[in-house]
Motif scaffolding. Structure first.
Motif, PDB file in Angstrom:
ATOM      1  N   ARG A  76       0.744  -1.230  -0.114  1.00 54.04           N
ATOM      2  CA  ARG A  76      -0.341   0.434  -0.034  1.00 54.04           C
ATOM      3  C   ARG A  76       0.803   1.584   0.530  1.00 54.04           C
ATOM      4  N   TYR A  77       0.579   1.848  -1.137  1.00 51.48           N
ATOM      5  CA  TYR A  77       1.688   3.301  -1.079  1.00 51.48           C
ATOM      6  C   TYR A  77       0.954   4.074  -1.442  1.00 51.48           C
ATOM      7  N   PHE A  78       1.392   5.475  -0.936  1.00 48.49           N
ATOM      8  CA  PHE A  78       0.595   6.746  -0.984  1.00 48.49           C
ATOM      9  C   PHE A  78       2.301   7.462  -1.512  1.00 48.49           C
ATOM     10  N   VAL A  79       1.589   7.889  -2.687  1.00 44.44           N
ATOM     11  CA  VAL A  79       2.258   9.672  -3.672  1.00 44.44           C
ATOM     12  C   VAL A  79       1.877  10.328  -3.382  1.00 44.44           C
ATOM     13  N   GLY A  80       1.992  11.712  -3.300  1.00 46.35           N
ATOM     14  CA  GLY A  80       2.003  12.799  -2.325  1.00 46.35           C
ATOM     15  C   GLY A  80       2.851  14.235  -3.166  1.00 46.35           C
ATOM     16  N   VAL A  81       2.581  14.263  -4.329  1.00 42.59           N
ATOM     17  CA  VAL A  81       2.873  15.258  -4.581  1.00 42.59           C
ATOM     18  C   VAL A  81       2.939  16.720  -4.636  1.00 42.59           C
ATOM     19  N   THR A  82       3.868  17.784  -4.673  1.00 47.48           N
ATOM     20  CA  THR A  82       3.132  19.073  -4.821  1.00 47.48           C
ATOM     21  C   THR A  82       3.353  19.914  -6.005  1.00 47.48           C
ATOM     22  N   ASP A  83       2.854  20.595  -7.700  1.00 52.06           N
ATOM     23  CA  ASP A  83       3.425  21.284  -8.227  1.00 52.06           C
ATOM     24  C   ASP A  83       4.107  20.363  -9.415  1.00 52.06           C
ATOM     25  N   THR A  84       5.372  20.951  -9.829  1.00 55.75           N
ATOM     26  CA  THR A  84       5.873  20.000 -11.228  1.00 55.75           C
ATOM     27  C   THR A  84       5.923  18.622 -10.786  1.00 55.75           C
ATOM     28  N   GLY A  85       5.986  18.643  -9.289  1.00 54.27           N
ATOM     29  CA  GLY A  85       6.426  16.694  -8.663  1.00 54.27           C
ATOM     30  C   GLY A  85       5.415  15.895  -8.974  1.00 54.27           C
ATOM     31  N   ILE A  86       4.221  16.533 -10.240  1.00 57.57           N
ATOM     32  CA  ILE A  86       3.557  15.449 -10.688  1.00 57.57           C
ATOM     33  C   ILE A  86       4.588  14.890 -12.129  1.00 57.57           C
ATOM     34  N   THR A  87       5.835  15.512 -12.502  1.00 57.77           N
ATOM     35  CA  THR A  87       5.848  15.167 -13.018  1.00 57.77           C
ATOM     36  C   THR A  87       7.119  13.553 -12.258  1.00 57.77           C
ATOM     37  N   THR A 119      -2.142   1.678  -4.742  1.00 59.91           N
ATOM     38  CA  THR A 119      -1.408   2.682  -4.936  1.00 59.91           C
ATOM     39  C   THR A 119      -2.846   4.501  -4.404  1.00 59.91           C
ATOM     40  N   ALA A 120      -2.643   5.088  -4.035  1.00 57.15           N
ATOM     41  CA  ALA A 120      -3.050   5.957  -3.923  1.00 57.15           C
ATOM     42  C   ALA A 120      -2.374   7.476  -4.555  1.00 57.15           C
ATOM     43  N   LEU A 121      -2.791   8.598  -5.117  1.00 61.25           N
ATOM     44  CA  LEU A 121      -1.858   9.694  -5.643  1.00 61.25           C
ATOM     45  C   LEU A 121      -2.839  11.039  -5.148  1.00 61.25           C
ATOM     46  N   LEU A 122      -1.973  11.814  -4.568  1.00 57.51           N
ATOM     47  CA  LEU A 122      -2.287  13.075  -4.112  1.00 57.51           C
ATOM     48  C   LEU A 122      -1.287  13.810  -5.002  1.00 57.51           C
ATOM     49  N   TRP A 123      -2.003  15.031  -5.918  1.00 62.24           N
ATOM     50  CA  TRP A 123      -1.485  16.498  -6.286  1.00 62.24           C
ATOM     51  C   TRP A 123      -2.148  17.722  -5.616  1.00 62.24           C
ATOM     52  N   LEU A 172      -0.502  22.937   3.611  1.00 60.86           N
ATOM     53  CA  LEU A 172      -0.412  21.439   3.348  1.00 60.86           C
ATOM     54  C   LEU A 172       0.027  20.375   3.883  1.00 60.86           C
ATOM     55  N   VAL A 173       0.638  20.157   4.454  1.00 60.06           N
ATOM     56  CA  VAL A 173       0.847  19.237   5.214  1.00 60.06           C
ATOM     57  C   VAL A 173      -0.093  18.726   5.548  1.00 60.06           C
ATOM     58  N   PRO A 174      -0.589  18.769   6.533  1.00 62.84           N
ATOM     59  CA  PRO A 174      -2.339  18.163   7.247  1.00 62.84           C
ATOM     60  C   PRO A 174      -2.607  17.989   5.755  1.00 62.84           C
ATOM     61  N   LEU A 175      -2.862  17.682   4.819  1.00 60.63           N
ATOM     62  CA  LEU A 175      -3.623  17.778   3.713  1.00 60.63           C
ATOM     63  C   LEU A 175      -2.981  16.108   2.918  1.00 60.63           C
ATOM     64  N   LEU A 176      -1.381  16.363   3.099  1.00 57.44           N
ATOM     65  CA  LEU A 176      -0.558  14.582   2.698  1.00 57.44           C
ATOM     66  C   LEU A 176      -0.859  14.096   4.137  1.00 57.44           C
ATOM     67  N   LEU A 177      -0.730  14.385   4.832  1.00 60.57           N
ATOM     68  CA  LEU A 177      -0.855  13.490   6.302  1.00 60.57           C
ATOM     69  C   LEU A 177      -1.761  12.551   6.149  1.00 60.57           C
ATOM     70  N   ASP A 178      -2.951  13.461   6.294  1.00 59.55           N
ATOM     71  CA  ASP A 178      -4.564  12.924   5.994  1.00 59.55           C
ATOM     72  C   ASP A 178      -4.183  11.887   5.076  1.00 59.55           C
ATOM     73  N   GLU A 193       9.064  18.315   3.697  1.00 65.39           N
ATOM     74  CA  GLU A 193       9.807  18.091   5.338  1.00 65.39           C
ATOM     75  C   GLU A 193       9.219  17.828   5.768  1.00 65.39           C
ATOM     76  N   PRO A 194       8.334  18.839   6.413  1.00 69.58           N
ATOM     77  CA  PRO A 194       8.158  18.379   7.819  1.00 69.58           C
ATOM     78  C   PRO A 194       6.631  17.205   7.573  1.00 69.58           C
ATOM     79  N   THR A 195       6.639  17.494   6.485  1.00 71.38           N
ATOM     80  CA  THR A 195       5.517  15.685   6.798  1.00 71.38           C
ATOM     81  C   THR A 195       5.931  15.164   6.578  1.00 71.38           C
ATOM     82  N   ARG A 196       7.018  14.639   5.747  1.00 68.69           N
ATOM     83  CA  ARG A 196       8.014  13.612   6.222  1.00 68.69           C
ATOM     84  C   ARG A 196       8.609  13.556   8.026  1.00 68.69           C
ATOM     85  N   ALA A 197       8.696  14.653   8.819  1.00 69.69           N
ATOM     86  CA  ALA A 197       9.259  14.386  10.066  1.00 69.69           C
ATOM     87  C   ALA A 197       7.975  14.084  10.538  1.00 69.69           C
ATOM     88  N   ALA A 198       6.803  14.566  10.198  1.00 72.25           N
ATOM     89  CA  ALA A 198       5.766  14.379  10.709  1.00 72.25           C
ATOM     90  C   ALA A 198       5.077  12.955  10.914  1.00 72.25           C
TER      91      ALA A 198
END
Length: 247
Positions: free
Chosen positions: A112-123, A141-145, A186-192, A210-215
């Motif tokens: 079970r993967y979660f892929v979270g990206v912002t902006d051009t990270g979608i590439t 796998t879930a993807l959030l852009w 945005l960090v709470p959106l990714l964490l959720d 980085e704050p998302t990774r740390a959390a």
């Protein structure tokens, strides 16, 4: 030491500020790469002081065919490298190094993967999710852009048409990278969205990632199951380098 070069085969509009480049190795030798990797491309432009403008671009095409690769370039207003690269036409050649990257999956990947990206990270997500290794994981796998607007890069239809069938693909509009309070929003959106995932891949704005990774790490996610690729706002790199990605 010889310089590796790619020849541009096709140059197509992919959005208001996006160009999809199809390239082939100039020497005819197929490139060996895996989904989620990127190239550092010499755009042909020159920075102050005479240094070449080198930019990192994710390979968005599947890793089943190294004879041709595709790069999705955001034409950054006021930028140096991307506008110059976007003007190049079929037949032009560009130097590059790589492939590089921290995102490719381990051999024994969780389900079970979660892929979270912002902006051009979608590439980065496009290259990773279209890879051979990810095929058996796609349906779990879930993807959030998180993006700052349809007119800022490519639209969701362009991305959706190139993705495999995922458990979910969500797109959320968000403030631009320079907006105050962006990370706090945005960090709470990714964490959720990452709840229940066994492994997480993040790409895009380092100030958010980085704050998302740390959390996630504080919450018990093993570091080896957290893969992060900042495109910009990389706290670990105080000065711009050849790996810069224009946001």
């Amino acid at each position: 030491m010889s310089t590796k070069t790619l020849r541009i085969l096709d140059h197509a509009e992919a959005g208001p500020r996006a160009r999809l480049l199809t390239l082939e190795p100039s020497d005819g030798t197929p490139m060996s790469f895996v989904g989620g990797q990127y190239l550092i491309v010499n755009t042909g432009a020159t920075l102050e002081g005479g240094r070449p403008a080198k930019r990192a671009y994710s390979i968005v095409s599947p890793d089943t065919d190294g004879a041709r690769v595709q790069l999705l370039v955001r034409v950054h207003e006021g930028g140096v490298g991307s506008p110059h690269l976007a003007r190049m036409r079929p037949g032009a050649e560009v130097g590059y190094s790589g492939p590089w990257g921290k995102l490719p999956l381990p051999e024994a990947a969780p389900r079970r993967y979660f892929v979270g990206v912002t902006d051009t990270g979608i590439t980065a997500a496009l290259g990773l999710l279209r890879s051979q290794r990810f095929r058996p994981l796609a349906t779990t796998t879930a993807l959030l852009w998180l993006r700052s607007g349809e007119d800022d890069f490519v639209d969701s239809a362009f991305v959706h048409a190139r993705l495999p069938s995922l458990a979910s693909f969500a797109v959320e509009d968000c403030p631009p990278p320079d907006a105050l309070g962006r990370a706090e929003r945005l960090v709470p959106l990714l964490l959720d969205a990452a709840r229940g995932a066994e492994a997480v891949v993040l790409a895009g704005d380092g100030a958010v990632l980085e704050p998302t990774r740390a959390a996630l790490a504080r919450g018990g996610m093993p570091e080896e199951r957290l893969r992060v690729e900042p495109f910009f706002n990389n706290a670990a790199r105080k000065a711009p380098s050849a790996r810069s990605r224009e946001p």
